[in-house]
Structure formats: C-alpha cells, structure tokens
Enzyme design. Structure first.
Site, short mmCIF file in Angstrom:
data_model
loop_
_atom_site.label_atom_id
_atom_site.label_comp_id
_atom_site.label_asym_id
_atom_site.label_seq_id
_atom_site.Cartn_x
_atom_site.Cartn_y
_atom_site.Cartn_z
CG ASP A 66 59.74 -0.12 41.31
OD1 ASP A 66 59.79 -0.56 42.46
OD2 ASP A 66 60.57 0.69 40.85
CG ASP A 68 61.71 -4.39 42.46
OD1 ASP A 68 61.28 -4.17 41.31
OD2 ASP A 68 62.41 -3.57 43.08
CG ASP A 149 69.00 -1.08 51.85
OD1 ASP A 149 67.98 -1.72 52.20
OD2 ASP A 149 68.98 -0.23 50.93
#
Length: 455
Positions: A66, A68, A149
């Site tokens: 996907d 983003d 992260d």
C-alpha cells in the site's frame, strides 16, 4: 539512488534532511490514487510526501502493498479537500481517502508525544511511564520522521520533485540491509512493545540484520508485550504467520523471549535449547517443520484463513498433550485457543474454526467408509480448512500425502453431488444420531465412543 553505500552522517542539523534524487524509483510503480491525493494536497499549499514502507520497498525494488501519505494538513483540512475522505482512529487519527475499494491512508505529521510530555514535566524527579497511549500530537516533517519506529521506515518521497528526504540516516541502513530503531532502542520499545514484533516482521521479510543495540533492547523488553493492546499483538502475529517467513519469525520470537511472553504453552512445548533429551529436539523439529510447510504453501500462492493459521500455531501442542489417550484433542484445543478469543479479541469464527479443524484431523487417517456421517463431513463448512491443515502436516512430516490426495478426490466428487442426494444424507445422519442418543449401544453416552471417533 547510486550504487555506492551512503555513510551515516551524524552531522546533519536537527530538522535538516539529506535530500537524494530518487533515481531508482519509476513513477509507473507508484499508485495513481496516492499520486492524485498527494498532488491535490500540494496544490492547496500543504507539504505532503509518500512515506514509510512504500518508500522503503520502492528503493529495494519490491512491490509495495500500500501507499501511505504524510502531510502538514490536519485531518479536518484533509477531509475538506476530499469528499471521499473519512476521519478514522482514536489513538491515531488519520484520513482514509476512498476510491472504490481502494483506500489511500493519509496522516498528519506527528511529533513525539513522549518528548513533549518530558518537556512539560522537565524538572520532575520521577520519570513517567513511557508507554504511548495517545498519539495525536501534531508536528513537522522532521518530527514525524524521528517519532517513527525504524530508520528504514522513516523516509519521505516527493514524486513531484523526484527526491527522497532522509531525516534519520535511513538510506545508509537500506544500503547495508540493517534494521535499527530511531533514537534510543530501550526507550522506543518501552514506548510501544509491539515494535518488537514489527522488528521481527521487517527483519525476516526483508532479510535484514537487526543492529546489536536494537536486538538487545528487544530481548530485554520482550516481557512488556503483555502490556500491549491485545488486538494489535494478534494482528501482528497473524501477519507473521501469513508472511511466508513464519519459520524465521517464530525462531526469532523464541530467541528474543517474546514467544514465552505471548505463547508460554508453545515455548514450553519447544523445551530448553540445551535439553540433552533427543525427544525434546524431535518435538521442536516437528513444530518448525510445520511452519516451514506453511511458508512453502504461501509462496506457492495459497492464502490460509485465520482459522488455519491459528490451528498451525497450536496443532503440535494439542497433539502432543493428547498422546496417550488422555484428554480429547477437541477439549485441549479449546483450552489453548479459547483464551485468545477473550484476551486478543480475535474473530470468533477464526477461533472456533481453529478448534474444530484441529479436532477433525484424526478423521483423515481413519479407514474410509461410505457412511452418511463421512459424506456429510465432506460437505461440512469446516472441511476445506481441515483438509488444508492436513495437507500442511502431511507436507511437513513427509507422510500421509497419498491419504490427502484421496480425500481431495472424494471432496471434488462430493461437490458434484445432487442437492436432493445431499438432503437425503442429512436426513439419514440425523436419524442415525437420534438412535445413538436414545440407545445404549455403540455411540451412546458412557460407551466411550463419541460422534467424532465413530465417524
């Protein structure tokens, strides 16, 4: 990107990205709906980029799942620009811009909520709990990159300008195939222990090496996974199982101590690594071979259901505990899997399905008869998933493949059975079951033979 490895540059000023031409990315590989959203945001004066895993995968020559976006626009500003957008989330509010069945996830730049809280509490002697429970503190692109992260997941791509923006030295780590946290590893895992599972997912899927300080922090914080939101943990576990790298992922879960925290029954079954008993090693080998068979099945194009994935997770533990004719497999499966339904809020159908298809496994090795119950089993809702699990265990342990093929042929034939004939079988099955419940012979309560074993 050039072929020459990029060095880490600790001299970058705060808020100043390394800007690199995105020579290795072709616009044809970028989702057109994502480009449409990004273009409208930029035309309306908002800073906006493709971000995260899609940028990483494009640089690695992989096809992103996907695309983003991250932008300076706040959720309500995004919503005003897109009539097909809807604001979602509580812990992390963002906008889904919907084009038919396709969704473009668009998030506002975030700042690190823990850093802001530390600034507000500056001077307090006691440090607060680092676990992040609210993540709607908005910031700029540099702050957004640094709150992510791992370095390889924090790159921004601007297709309009054709450049990559790197605030965290993620480009050198992609070149070197290294996974490392952004900032202090113990702090990042204390903020969100689910990052441990994400680190394992990325390392095994991408074939990256986990940087030593990051790995040590994963091991020391593995026990804190019990504090994480159960649905998030369950989602990551299912992703590991369907990743095609489940064997490596679960070995890493075990090595880090995360498996003992999340699934103590499985960790106990696998035993101590230094156990001198050959039987213990054989037991563990059977478990790993089943995960290896699952990986091969997925690489061959199979898409196991959540029920099959959960059944793979617990099958060997259930079979081991049921050896010797003690507690039936159905009861053991219920005892092991049922707590997940409550604690992790897994879909009830997946949990119940996993329990049933584990309990059905013994049917495949019983002598075939043309009994109504056997024929009805072929037509049951559980049969395809139960047969899928039997195929995996046959492939894993190198026996029973001919049995599997026999059942597959019967299943294909049974699907062609006329509806009227199937209805007759069901009537016979109900009459037979009624006689057993009323009688005192084989199959009656207390006779020691239940319906499953009688089939």
């Amino acid at each position: 990107m050039s072929d020459a490895p990029l060095p880490h540059d600790s001299a970058l000023l705060p808020g100043t990205p390394r800007v690199v031409p995105a020579n290795g990315i072709q616009l044809r590989d970028v989702d057109q709906d994502a480009l449409r959203v990004l273009s409208r945001l930029q035309r309306n004066g908002f800073e906006a980029y493709l971000v995260g895993g899609c940028v990483r995968d494009l640089l690695l020559g992989r096809k992103p799942k996907d695309f983003d976006l991250a932008t300076a626009a706040h959720p309500r500003q995004i919503k005003r620009l897109f009539r097909n957008g809807r604001i979602i989330g509580r812990r992390f509010r963002l906008v889904h811009v919907v084009y038919g069945l396709h969704v473009v996830e668009t998030a506002t730049f975030r700042a690190d909520p823990a850093a802001q809280e530390n600034q507000e509490n500056d001077g307090d002697e006691e440090a607060g709990d680092l676990l992040i429970t609210e993540d709607n503190v908005y910031g700029c692109a540099a702050e957004d990159a640094r709150r992510r992260d791992f370095t390889v997941n924090a790159l921004f791509y601007d297709p309009t300008a054709g450049v990559i923006l790197d605030y965290v030295d993620g480009l050198p780590d992609i070149e070197a195939g290294v996974l490392r946290t952004i900032g202090d590893p113990p702090t990042r895992f204390a903020e969100d222990p689910v990052r441990i599972l994400r680190a394992i997912k990325f390392a095994t899927r991408l074939g990256f090496r986990i940087e030593e300080a990051t790995w040590q922090a994963m091991c020391s914080h593995a026990h804190t996974l019990s504090r994480s939101a159960a649905p998030r943990v369950a989602e990551e576990i299912l992703r590991l199982l369907r990743s095609g790298t489940a064997l490596g992922a679960f070995r890493m879960l075990r090595a880090s101590g995360a498996l003992a925290t999340l699934f103590p029954e499985i960790d106990d079954y696998l035993g101590r690594r230094d156990d001198p008993d050959p039987a213990a090693h054989d037991r563990a080998d059977l478990y790993w071979r089943l995960l290896e068979a699952l990986d091969a099945d997925i690489h061959a194009g199979s898409e196991p259901t959540p029920a099959v994935l959960l059944a793979v997770l617990f099958l060997r533990v259930v079979e081991h505990k049921s050896e010797g004719g003690g507690t039936p497999a159905a009861a053991l499966a219920a005892d092991l899997i049922e707590p997940l339904a409550t604690s992790a809020r897994l879909p009830r159908r997946a949990v119940e399905g996993a329990k049933r298809i584990i309990a059905h496994q013994h049917r495949f090795t019983q002598p075939w008869t043309q009994s109504p119950r056997r024929m009805l089993f072929l037509h049951s809702e559980d049969f395809p998933e139960a047969l899928h699990l039997f195929r995996l265990r046959s492939a894993a342990w190198g026996q029973g493949w001919d049995v599997y093929e026999g059942w597959l042929e019967r299943y294909k034939s049974a699907r062609a059975m006329p509806v009227s004939e199937l209805a007759g079988l069901r009537r016979k099955g109900r009459r037979r079951g009624g006689r057993r419940r009323r009688g005192s012979g084989r199959g009656a309560p207390g006779s020691g033979t239940d319906d499953a074993s009688a089939s």
